[in-house]
Write an enzyme that holds these catalytic residues in place. Structure first.
Site, mmCIF file in Angstrom:
data_model
loop_
_atom_site.group_PDB
_atom_site.id
_atom_site.type_symbol
_atom_site.label_atom_id
_atom_site.label_comp_id
_atom_site.label_asym_id
_atom_site.label_seq_id
_atom_site.Cartn_x
_atom_site.Cartn_y
_atom_site.Cartn_z
ATOM 1 N N ASP A 1 0.848 -1.191 0.000
ATOM 2 C CA ASP A 1 0.000 0.000 0.000
ATOM 3 C C ASP A 1 0.883 1.239 0.000
ATOM 4 O OD1 ASP A 1 -2.740 0.894 0.176
ATOM 5 O OD2 ASP A 1 -3.080 -0.820 1.474
ATOM 6 N N ASP B 1 -3.290 4.533 -2.149
ATOM 7 C CA ASP B 1 -4.393 4.932 -1.274
ATOM 8 C C ASP B 1 -4.813 6.388 -1.499
ATOM 9 O OD1 ASP B 1 -5.991 4.390 1.288
ATOM 10 O OD2 ASP B 1 -4.839 6.156 1.878
ATOM 11 N N GLU C 1 -6.588 3.782 -5.886
ATOM 12 C CA GLU C 1 -7.873 3.964 -5.201
ATOM 13 C C GLU C 1 -8.302 5.376 -5.588
ATOM 14 O OE1 GLU C 1 -9.918 3.657 -0.796
ATOM 15 O OE2 GLU C 1 -8.052 4.762 -0.974
ATOM 16 N N HIS D 1 -10.832 -3.870 2.680
ATOM 17 C CA HIS D 1 -10.673 -3.526 4.102
ATOM 18 C C HIS D 1 -11.536 -2.342 4.521
ATOM 19 C CE1 HIS D 1 -8.226 -0.749 1.886
ATOM 20 N NE2 HIS D 1 -8.043 -0.007 2.963
ATOM 21 N N ASP D 2 -12.147 -1.635 3.566
ATOM 22 C CA ASP D 2 -13.000 -0.481 3.885
ATOM 23 C C ASP D 2 -14.481 -0.780 3.682
ATOM 24 O OD1 ASP D 2 -10.985 1.276 4.639
ATOM 25 O OD2 ASP D 2 -10.699 2.065 2.618
#
Length: 555
Positions: free
Chosen positions: A97, A198, A255, A328-329
């Site tokens: 990430d 991210d 993202e 994960h979100d």
């Protein structure tokens, strides 16, 4: 043009919750190494590991205090190097990430910026003077409250799009950008295959920093209008690519919330900033806004299908997509997308799996998705760790909802749903650790776990193995990876169907995403995969049972 990363199947690991090798209740890098045989057997070819950098863990690693060191909870740089090496021997690549919109407030740059207002690091972040004794404007952070935090003993504020312990980096500063590029290249030199990037659409802010009309009882307005995918971001993203990714044969997954379809060419076209991006327009169907969980929607299968198809068509025009139903979100897909609770099991899970696994693009799986992990139900807000969940609980009540309603919103949407420890077996703490984990295990781990599905040919785990091997190693591989996709719109509302067209064959995916029996006209076909034992074929039409899903070849 074909690229190597189009052929990957990517498995996302939340390291804190995957596997604890040293029994301190926290998953770690060596825990991932221990499970490489499992991942190889699943058939995945790449692992995306959520942040493992040094961090105070306010936002579980998305608040980085040292970009070139590993958080001791997870191990050491040497552990990571060993993981990269061992994974490579099994044909598995590693991506990390990349979090560069903000750092932790414990990063030495920020500490120096606070300590010494005349230091160069003050301009590595965004500091603004108050407006009439109040914060510089009325923007609300993604995690609630003002984006501005006052500096102690100084009449000045710093900006944080997310938590107050995650100050935003100032991308307007070329020296800061050069530091970021140097760090990225350092990691790529270590042999990682690339990055998932991210919140990258937040790095450009409107430089007028002006207030907007409030959109909540807190008299604030979401900062997205002035901080997400703003004019001028293209210069930053082009430079980022030129100075880093272009120098390596790496993969980059952006993202990129807030990117409109007409802008996809800039992001993933031939000269796009990234290899692929996540599109959240279909993933966030259950809420009006990803950061306001109390604004629920009463969505239909048809609406979901249309958003999914629109996304696929927009991506196919210009480039390549990153297909996902969990991360994960997000909450667990089975709990969110399977409307009938009695099918939140093998049938619902396999229908969702087949539906998205053969879309055009690179499929992403999130840990536990392959065994049908579900949402939990927590009784008290104190049982949550996620800062976004806690913020939404209190914001819901300030917007007029009761305590019970607020807790329900959080249970439905909490990011902790996918952060609970991986369910390996029926032993205490689900085989994740022998020590009480950092976050409570989901209460259904004795029913849903890897051990109970491993050798069961009828299990969801083995269905995922079949899907992955069909995509990557079967005779239909070229069609399923590189073939065109054509959505089928003229079906009954609960059916999601599309064609994958290769040079020598046409395949069709058909999924009944409901608990109603339904029928569909169909030409002559040969079955490849089905989640029911026999397809009910009646000369020119098929009867689809609840959550029946199939991949067929048209004759």
């Amino acid at each position: 043009m074909k690229n190597w990363w189009q052929e990957e199947v990517i498995y996302q690991i939340y390291p804190k919750s995957f596997n604890d090798s040293n029994n301190d209740g926290i998953g770690d890098i060596n825990g991932i190494r221990e499970k490489l045989p499992y991942l190889e057997d699943l058939g995945i070819t790449m692992i995306w590991i959520c942040p493992i950098f040094k961090s105070p863990m306010i936002d579980n690693g998305y608040d980085i205090s040292d970009y070139q060191d590993i958080n001791p909870d997870f191990g050491t740089i040497h552990d990571l190097e060993d993981l990269i090496k061992e994974a490579e021997q099994r044909g598995i690549k590693i991506i990390l990430d990349l979090v560069v919109n903000h750092s932790s407030d414990e990063h030495p740059w920020f500490q120096e910026a606070l300590e010494n207002p005349s230091s160069k690091y003050r301009d590595y972040y965004i500091f603004r003077k108050p407006s009439n004794g109040a914060p510089p404007n009325n923007w609300r952070s993604i995690f609630g409250g003002s984006v501005w935090e006052k500096v102690r003993n100084e009449e000045i504020y710093y900006m944080h799009t997310f938590d107050k312990k995650q100050p935003d980096l100032n991308f307007e500063n070329p020296e800061l950008r050069r530091e970021i590029y140097s760090m990225i290249n350092w990691w790529l030199d270590k042999g990682i295959a690339g990055f998932r990037i991210d919140s990258i659409t937040f790095i450009k802010k409107d430089q007028d920093y002006s207030s907007l009309p409030a959109d909540g009882v807190d008299q604030l307005v979401t900062c997205k209008h002035k901080t997400r995918n703003r004019p001028g971001i293209s210069e930053f993203l082009h430079e980022l690519k030129q100075e880093t990714f272009n120098k390596y044969d790496c993969v980059t997954v952006g993202e990129a919330p807030g990117v409109e379809y007409e802008e996809f060419d800039d992001y993933i076209g031939e000269d796009g900033y990234f290899s692929m991006i996540f599109d959240f327009k279909y993933a966030d169907i259950d809420v009006e806004s990803g950061s306001d969980w109390f604004k629920r929607t009463d969505w239909s299968i048809k609406e979901f299908r249309d958003l999914l198809f629109k996304s696929q068509e927009a991506i196919q025009k210009v480039g390549w997509g990153a297909n996902f139903i969990e991360n994960h979100d997000q909450p667990r897909a089975i709990s969110k997308l399977i409307k009938d609770p009695s099918y939140q099991n093998y049938y619902g899970g396999s229908a969702l799996a087949l539906m998205y696994m053969f879309l055009r693009g690179t499929p992403f799986l999130y840990q536990g998705q392959e065994i049908g992990a579900t949402n939990f139900t927590r009784q008290f807000i104190e049982q949550f760790d996620d800062i976004s969940s806690i913020d939404n609980y209190y914001r819901s009540m300030s917007e007029g909802f009761s305590k019970e309603e607020a807790l329900n919103f959080v249970n439905l949407r909490s990011r902790d749903n996918t952060r609970t420890p991986m369910q390996w077996n029926t032993s205490r703490y689900a085989g994740f650790s022998q020590y009480a984990p950092w976050l409570e295990v989901n209460e259904n781990y004795d029913m849903i776990n890897v051990a109970s599905q491993e050798d069961d040919p009828e299990s969801l785990l083995n269905f995922y193995r079949l899907l992955i091997s069909t995509r990557n190693t079967s005779t239909h591989r070229d069609t399923l990876i590189f073939g065109n996709i054509t959505p089928v719109y003229d079906t009954k509302e609960n059916i999601i169907s599309y064609y994958r067209e290769g040079s020598t064959e046409t395949l069709q995916v058909i999924v009944n995403l409901s608990s109603d029996k339904t029928s569909m006209e169909i030409q002559s076909f040969t079955s490849i995969i089905s989640n029911y034992e026999n397809i009910q074929n009646n000369d020119g039409s098929i009867t689809l049972r609840p959550y029946e899903a199939m991949l067929i070849k048209l004759n």
